[in-house]
Design a protein around this motif. Structure first.
Motif, PDB file in Angstrom:
ATOM      1  N   CYS A 110     -60.989  12.028 -37.820  1.00  0.00           N
ATOM      2  CA  CYS A 110     -60.519  12.577 -39.282  1.00  0.00           C
ATOM      3  C   CYS A 110     -60.993  11.447 -40.324  1.00  0.00           C
ATOM      4  O   CYS A 110     -61.150  11.842 -41.365  1.00  0.00           O
ATOM      5  N   SER A 111     -60.488  10.259 -39.790  1.00  0.00           N
ATOM      6  CA  SER A 111     -60.822   9.115 -40.967  1.00  0.00           C
ATOM      7  C   SER A 111     -62.128   9.088 -41.367  1.00  0.00           C
ATOM      8  O   SER A 111     -62.610   8.514 -42.584  1.00  0.00           O
ATOM      9  N   LEU A 112     -63.186   9.457 -40.469  1.00  0.00           N
ATOM     10  CA  LEU A 112     -64.658   9.683 -40.746  1.00  0.00           C
ATOM     11  C   LEU A 112     -65.043  10.866 -41.224  1.00  0.00           C
ATOM     12  O   LEU A 112     -65.781  10.880 -42.310  1.00  0.00           O
ATOM     13  N   PHE A 113     -64.781  12.072 -40.559  1.00  0.00           N
ATOM     14  CA  PHE A 113     -64.940  13.287 -41.007  1.00  0.00           C
ATOM     15  C   PHE A 113     -64.342  13.919 -42.280  1.00  0.00           C
ATOM     16  O   PHE A 113     -65.241  14.379 -43.207  1.00  0.00           O
ATOM     17  N   ALA A 114     -63.044  13.431 -42.388  1.00  0.00           N
ATOM     18  CA  ALA A 114     -62.342  13.903 -43.612  1.00  0.00           C
ATOM     19  C   ALA A 114     -61.394  12.736 -44.106  1.00  0.00           C
ATOM     20  O   ALA A 114     -60.519  12.641 -43.978  1.00  0.00           O
ATOM     21  N   PRO A 115     -62.197  11.692 -44.689  1.00  0.00           N
ATOM     22  CA  PRO A 115     -61.608  10.536 -45.105  1.00  0.00           C
ATOM     23  C   PRO A 115     -60.604  10.811 -46.217  1.00  0.00           C
ATOM     24  O   PRO A 115     -60.799  11.809 -47.140  1.00  0.00           O
ATOM     25  N   VAL A 116     -59.553  10.205 -46.301  1.00  0.00           N
ATOM     26  CA  VAL A 116     -58.295  10.400 -47.274  1.00  0.00           C
ATOM     27  C   VAL A 116     -58.969   9.827 -48.490  1.00  0.00           C
ATOM     28  O   VAL A 116     -59.561   9.152 -48.584  1.00  0.00           O
ATOM     29  N   CYS A 117     -58.556  10.424 -49.531  1.00  0.00           N
ATOM     30  CA  CYS A 117     -58.878  10.257 -50.912  1.00  0.00           C
ATOM     31  C   CYS A 117     -58.287   8.814 -51.569  1.00  0.00           C
ATOM     32  O   CYS A 117     -57.192   8.899 -51.868  1.00  0.00           O
ATOM     33  N   LEU A 118     -59.202   7.905 -51.668  1.00  0.00           N
ATOM     34  CA  LEU A 118     -58.719   6.470 -52.063  1.00  0.00           C
ATOM     35  C   LEU A 118     -59.822   6.085 -53.063  1.00  0.00           C
ATOM     36  O   LEU A 118     -60.963   6.832 -52.864  1.00  0.00           O
ATOM     37  N   ASP A 119     -59.519   5.105 -53.889  1.00  0.00           N
ATOM     38  CA  ASP A 119     -60.579   4.690 -54.552  1.00  0.00           C
ATOM     39  C   ASP A 119     -61.869   3.982 -54.128  1.00  0.00           C
ATOM     40  O   ASP A 119     -62.812   3.540 -54.848  1.00  0.00           O
ATOM     41  N   GLN A 120     -61.666   3.714 -52.878  1.00  0.00           N
ATOM     42  CA  GLN A 120     -62.633   2.992 -52.052  1.00  0.00           C
ATOM     43  C   GLN A 120     -62.700   3.449 -50.666  1.00  0.00           C
ATOM     44  O   GLN A 120     -61.583   3.709 -50.132  1.00  0.00           O
ATOM     45  N   PRO A 121     -63.923   3.117 -49.819  1.00  0.00           N
ATOM     46  CA  PRO A 121     -63.589   3.699 -48.525  1.00  0.00           C
ATOM     47  C   PRO A 121     -62.834   3.080 -47.622  1.00  0.00           C
ATOM     48  O   PRO A 121     -62.651   1.648 -47.801  1.00  0.00           O
ATOM     49  N   LEU A 122     -62.071   3.620 -46.574  1.00  0.00           N
ATOM     50  CA  LEU A 122     -61.251   2.925 -45.866  1.00  0.00           C
ATOM     51  C   LEU A 122     -61.510   3.369 -44.245  1.00  0.00           C
ATOM     52  O   LEU A 122     -61.439   4.427 -44.215  1.00  0.00           O
ATOM     53  N   TYR A 123     -61.990   2.428 -43.376  1.00  0.00           N
ATOM     54  CA  TYR A 123     -62.603   2.931 -42.290  1.00  0.00           C
ATOM     55  C   TYR A 123     -61.570   2.769 -41.278  1.00  0.00           C
ATOM     56  O   TYR A 123     -60.401   1.936 -41.358  1.00  0.00           O
ATOM     57  N   PRO A 124     -61.649   3.351 -40.051  1.00  0.00           N
ATOM     58  CA  PRO A 124     -60.727   2.842 -38.957  1.00  0.00           C
ATOM     59  C   PRO A 124     -60.984   1.805 -38.398  1.00  0.00           C
ATOM     60  O   PRO A 124     -62.039   1.003 -38.283  1.00  0.00           O
ATOM     61  N   CYS A 125     -59.949   1.167 -37.795  1.00  0.00           N
ATOM     62  CA  CYS A 125     -59.902  -0.102 -37.303  1.00  0.00           C
ATOM     63  C   CYS A 125     -60.784  -0.309 -36.028  1.00  0.00           C
ATOM     64  O   CYS A 125     -60.937   0.803 -35.091  1.00  0.00           O
ATOM     65  N   ARG A 126     -61.638  -1.320 -35.884  1.00  0.00           N
ATOM     66  CA  ARG A 126     -62.485  -1.508 -34.683  1.00  0.00           C
ATOM     67  C   ARG A 126     -61.700  -1.304 -33.221  1.00  0.00           C
ATOM     68  O   ARG A 126     -62.223  -0.573 -32.525  1.00  0.00           O
ATOM     69  N   TRP A 127     -60.549  -1.720 -33.216  1.00  0.00           N
ATOM     70  CA  TRP A 127     -59.872  -1.836 -31.918  1.00  0.00           C
ATOM     71  C   TRP A 127     -59.401  -0.279 -31.394  1.00  0.00           C
ATOM     72  O   TRP A 127     -59.262   0.042 -30.561  1.00  0.00           O
ATOM     73  N   LEU A 128     -59.189   0.480 -32.736  1.00  0.00           N
ATOM     74  CA  LEU A 128     -58.776   2.132 -32.558  1.00  0.00           C
ATOM     75  C   LEU A 128     -60.071   2.666 -32.015  1.00  0.00           C
ATOM     76  O   LEU A 128     -59.962   3.588 -31.165  1.00  0.00           O
ATOM     77  N   CYS A 129     -61.260   2.436 -32.390  1.00  0.00           N
ATOM     78  CA  CYS A 129     -62.249   2.888 -32.347  1.00  0.00           C
ATOM     79  C   CYS A 129     -62.765   2.564 -30.713  1.00  0.00           C
ATOM     80  O   CYS A 129     -63.044   3.507 -29.949  1.00  0.00           O
ATOM     81  N   GLU A 130     -62.606   1.410 -30.412  1.00  0.00           N
ATOM     82  CA  GLU A 130     -62.554   0.846 -29.128  1.00  0.00           C
ATOM     83  C   GLU A 130     -61.801   1.480 -27.898  1.00  0.00           C
ATOM     84  O   GLU A 130     -62.405   1.967 -26.829  1.00  0.00           O
ATOM     85  N   GLU A 131     -60.412   1.558 -28.219  1.00  0.00           N
ATOM     86  CA  GLU A 131     -59.527   2.550 -27.472  1.00  0.00           C
ATOM     87  C   GLU A 131     -59.863   3.772 -27.190  1.00  0.00           C
ATOM     88  O   GLU A 131     -59.719   4.482 -26.247  1.00  0.00           O
ATOM     89  N   VAL A 132     -60.152   4.538 -28.347  1.00  0.00           N
ATOM     90  CA  VAL A 132     -60.266   5.941 -28.198  1.00  0.00           C
ATOM     91  C   VAL A 132     -61.874   6.004 -27.482  1.00  0.00           C
ATOM     92  O   VAL A 132     -61.920   7.048 -26.538  1.00  0.00           O
ATOM     93  N   ARG A 133     -62.919   5.255 -27.891  1.00  0.00           N
ATOM     94  CA  ARG A 133     -64.094   5.378 -26.880  1.00  0.00           C
ATOM     95  C   ARG A 133     -63.694   5.431 -25.231  1.00  0.00           C
ATOM     96  O   ARG A 133     -64.405   5.989 -24.736  1.00  0.00           O
ATOM     97  N   ASP A 134     -63.017   4.039 -25.023  1.00  0.00           N
ATOM     98  CA  ASP A 134     -63.011   3.893 -23.697  1.00  0.00           C
ATOM     99  C   ASP A 134     -62.146   4.962 -22.994  1.00  0.00           C
ATOM    100  O   ASP A 134     -62.267   5.275 -21.910  1.00  0.00           O
ATOM    101  N   ALA A 135     -61.240   5.615 -23.454  1.00  0.00           N
ATOM    102  CA  ALA A 135     -60.509   6.370 -23.074  1.00  0.00           C
ATOM    103  C   ALA A 135     -61.366   7.880 -22.936  1.00  0.00           C
ATOM    104  O   ALA A 135     -61.167   8.786 -21.926  1.00  0.00           O
ATOM    105  N   CYS A 136     -62.010   8.434 -23.866  1.00  0.00           N
ATOM    106  CA  CYS A 136     -62.540   9.455 -24.013  1.00  0.00           C
ATOM    107  C   CYS A 136     -63.976   9.772 -23.654  1.00  0.00           C
ATOM    108  O   CYS A 136     -64.449  10.806 -23.106  1.00  0.00           O
TER     109      CYS A 136
END
Length: 308
Positions: A110-136
């Motif tokens: 959801c951080s990518l599909f429905a990013p929270v409203c901030l005045d500049q883009p805020l991306y997910p942490c790389r380690w979070l992506c890696e953990e989700v990817r490795d598990a899923c």
């Protein structure tokens, strides 16, 4: 700096080009709307036909509705410019959430599909992506999907301000059993309906035979009726075969025995019709009957032009 701990209150920050400055409470956040600064930051290096703006997360965006905040930026961080496109692309991921492959899956997506409203883009942490990817990713492979290029983890920040999940460091919830992922779903009317809407086809079938085919299992059908035919072509319908990807050696209780009828959900991947879920057609089950009533009364949201 990863945003951890009390995740959603910490996430609701106005991020300036220098450093995190103002903290915004969730109740205040509901009133955040279009900001001139948002245009400058979100259009850097991007070319959109629409001006970036805050919009409500609609109830039928099942992947992210109720994720913890109420508004999102459109266009999003995957370059989807219309809500129709966001819903259609996000629907492919809804079934993955029910597999509980990682506790941070919804936050990451959801951080990518429905990013929270901030005045500049805020991306997910790389380690979070890696953990989700490795598990899923192993679970996704049961459905015939690899980890997609658009979610390549190397593109996300390693140490800068980024989004983390409060539960991401917890171990994934253990699976109830080692059955094939396509066969481990308990029937809950609402989630089954969401899964059906996210699927390309939904069929009522009886099975003549199950055969092993390399590492897969394929279902030879006896009878079939379409609740939702999707990409199944007329010439394929007569000899339709369904594949349980990587299912040759994991148990599938629904198919033991083969008697009775089944609800099967799936997608077409290349030239194969891949099962993403199979359930007994059980009229004695209250949740299954609730699901069937919903199917008869409610139409799934339909994308008008677009698309894992």
């Amino acid at each position: 700096m990863a945003l951890r701990g009390g995740f959603w209150p910490l996430l609701l920050l106005w991020v300036s080009p220098g450093l995190c400055s103002k903290k915004v409470n969730p109740s205040e956040y509901d009133y955040v709307s279009f900001q001139p600064e948002m245009v400058r930051h979100y259009q850097t290096g991007r070319f959109y036909s629409r001006t970036p703006q805050c919009v409500d997360i609609p109830q039928d965006l099942a992947l992210c509705h109720g994720v913890g905040y109420n508004k999102m930026v459109l266009p999003n961080l995957l370059d989807h410019e219309s809500m129709v496109e966001v819903k259609y692309q996000a629907s492919s991921w809804v079934p993955l959430l029910s597999k509980n492959c990682h506790p941070g899956t919804q936050v990451f997506l959801c951080s990518l599909f429905a990013p929270v409203c901030l005045d500049q883009p805020l991306y997910p942490c790389r380690w979070l992506c890696e953990e989700v990817r490795d598990a899923c990713e192993p679970v996704m492979q049961y459905f015939g999907f690899p980890w997609p290029e658009m979610l390549r983890c190397e593109q996300f920040p390693r140490e800068d301000v980024c989004i983390a999940s409060p539960n991401a460091t917890q171990a994934p919830r253990p699976r109830r059993s080692e059955v094939c992922p396509q066969c481990d779903g308990e029937i809950k009317a609402d989630s089954l309906y969401e899964h059906m809407c996210a699927s390309e086809f939904a069929l009522k079938v009886s099975v003549r035979e199950v055969k092993k085919d390399s590492g897969d299992r394929k279902l030879i059908l006896k009878k079939k009726k379409a609740l939702k035919k999707g990409p199944i072509q007329k010439k394929e319908w007569g000899d339709l075969v369904l594949y349980l990807k990587n299912g040759a050696n994991c148990p599938c209780p629904q198919l033991e025995p083969l008697s009775g009828q089944f609800l099967v959900l799936g997608r077409k991947v290349k030239n194969q019709h891949i099962l993403t879920a199979i359930h007994k057609w059980d009229k004695a089950n209250r949740e299954f009957n609730r699901f069937m009533r919903k199917v008869k009364k409610t139409k799934c949201p339909k994308p008008h032009s677009v698309f894992m």
